[in-house]
Design a protein around this motif. Structure first.
Motif, short mmCIF file in Angstrom:
data_model
loop_
_atom_site.label_atom_id
_atom_site.label_comp_id
_atom_site.label_asym_id
_atom_site.label_seq_id
_atom_site.Cartn_x
_atom_site.Cartn_y
_atom_site.Cartn_z
N LEU A 195 0.83 -1.20 0.00
CA LEU A 195 0.00 0.00 0.00
C LEU A 195 0.87 1.25 0.00
O LEU A 195 0.49 2.27 -0.60
CB LEU A 195 -0.93 -0.03 1.21
N HIS A 196 2.02 1.19 0.64
CA HIS A 196 2.96 2.32 0.62
C HIS A 196 3.42 2.60 -0.80
O HIS A 196 3.49 3.76 -1.23
CB HIS A 196 4.15 2.00 1.51
N CYS A 210 1.84 1.82 -3.60
CA CYS A 210 0.71 2.37 -4.35
C CYS A 210 0.50 3.84 -4.03
O CYS A 210 0.29 4.67 -4.93
CB CYS A 210 -0.56 1.58 -4.02
N ASP A 211 0.56 4.17 -2.76
CA ASP A 211 0.36 5.57 -2.34
C ASP A 211 1.46 6.47 -2.90
O ASP A 211 1.18 7.57 -3.39
CB ASP A 211 0.34 5.64 -0.82
N LYS A 212 2.69 6.00 -2.85
CA LYS A 212 3.82 6.79 -3.33
C LYS A 212 3.70 7.07 -4.82
O LYS A 212 4.09 8.14 -5.30
CB LYS A 212 5.13 6.05 -3.04
N GLY A 263 0.78 6.91 -6.56
CA GLY A 263 -0.54 7.39 -6.93
C GLY A 263 -1.34 6.37 -7.73
O GLY A 263 -2.10 6.74 -8.63
N MET A 315 -4.06 3.14 -7.52
CA MET A 315 -5.00 2.42 -6.68
C MET A 315 -4.61 0.94 -6.61
O MET A 315 -4.15 0.38 -7.62
CB MET A 315 -6.42 2.55 -7.23
N PRO A 316 -4.80 0.29 -5.46
CA PRO A 316 -4.40 -1.12 -5.34
C PRO A 316 -5.02 -2.03 -6.39
O PRO A 316 -4.39 -3.02 -6.81
CB PRO A 316 -4.87 -1.48 -3.93
N ALA A 350 -3.92 -6.47 0.62
CA ALA A 350 -3.87 -5.12 0.07
C ALA A 350 -4.98 -4.87 -0.96
O ALA A 350 -5.12 -3.75 -1.47
CB ALA A 350 -2.52 -4.85 -0.57
#
Length: 229
Positions: A158-159, A161-163, A165, A167-168, A187
């Motif tokens: 998830l980190h 994906c967030d970094k 941008g 979506m999982p 995830a």
């Protein structure tokens, strides 16, 4: 599996066979501690949860480590001996699995974003990536100690994906062990499994990945076929 943007790869057992170097380092540690050494095949069954658990399994000679079997001081000392031995190996026997080099290049050139999430301590990862010429293909690289938790916790995935941008549900976790599959499932992303790696003697298909493959070339073709034009 359509419209995927991000491919998150495991490292050991998925892209590289590092067991010969890990086993050699574990046995150096055991010799320094005056303990019996083990065969490569035995040590292979202990790989996959990071250096600490590998060391603890070697110290007690089995996969399941019970509470109070080792003091923290004993484990800390042994782990440092192992890490020193691994750092000081003169000639690496770590190799890429068949078709990984070609497959990663094809996936990169096809427009996928590649990331690497491994439970190996991060200090060892960049050198190995450079040795294969892969350092520019992975936009994010996380080791087992890069965050407070590691696979099978979904946090590292998830980190990433967030970094980036992403979506999982637009990402895929690709690995060889239950830690990879469980992390991906937790995830909320599709998971692709490779059967040839390190999974403690269990069939990776038992963990119900989205798809499973027996070699990297087949996995590569599958992803390229699913890629949107």
């Amino acid at each position: 599996m359509q419209n995927k943007q991000l491919l998150i790869f495991d490292f050991d057992g998925t892209l590289i066979d590092s067991v010969p170097d890990l086993a050699a380092s574990i046995n150096i540690m055991l010799e320094q501690l005056g303990l019996p050494t083990y065969s490569l095949d035995t040590i292979k069954g202990w790989v996959g949860n990071g250096s600490r658990l590998l060391v603890e399994r070697a110290l007690i000679g089995k996969t399941e480590v019970g509470e109070n079997e080792l003091t923290q001081l004993e484990a800390d000392h042994a782990e440092q001996l192992f890490l020193d031995a691994y750092s000081n190996l003169k000639a690496s026997k770590t190799v890429a699995y068949p078709d990984v080099d070609k497959g990663l290049k094809q996936l990169h050139d096809a427009g996928f974003t590649l990331a690497l999430v491994t439970n190996k301590p991060i200090r060892f990862v960049p050198k190995i990536l450079r040795s294969f010429g892969w350092q520019d293909w992975f936009v994010v690289v996380l080791g087992g100690d890069s965050l407070p938790t590691k696979k099978p916790d979904p946090a590292p995935l998830l980190h990433v994906c967030d970094k980036l941008g992403v979506m999982p549900d637009k990402a895929v976790m690709i690995g060889d062990s239950k830690n990879d599959i469980l992390a991906g499932q937790n995830a909320g992303m599709d998971t692709l499994a490779l059967s040839y790696g390190y999974n403690y003697g269990q069939d990776i298909r038992d963990f119900q990945p989205t798809q499973a493959f027996d070699n990297f070339a087949t996995l590569t073709r599958y992803l390229l076929d699913k890629k949107e034009p």
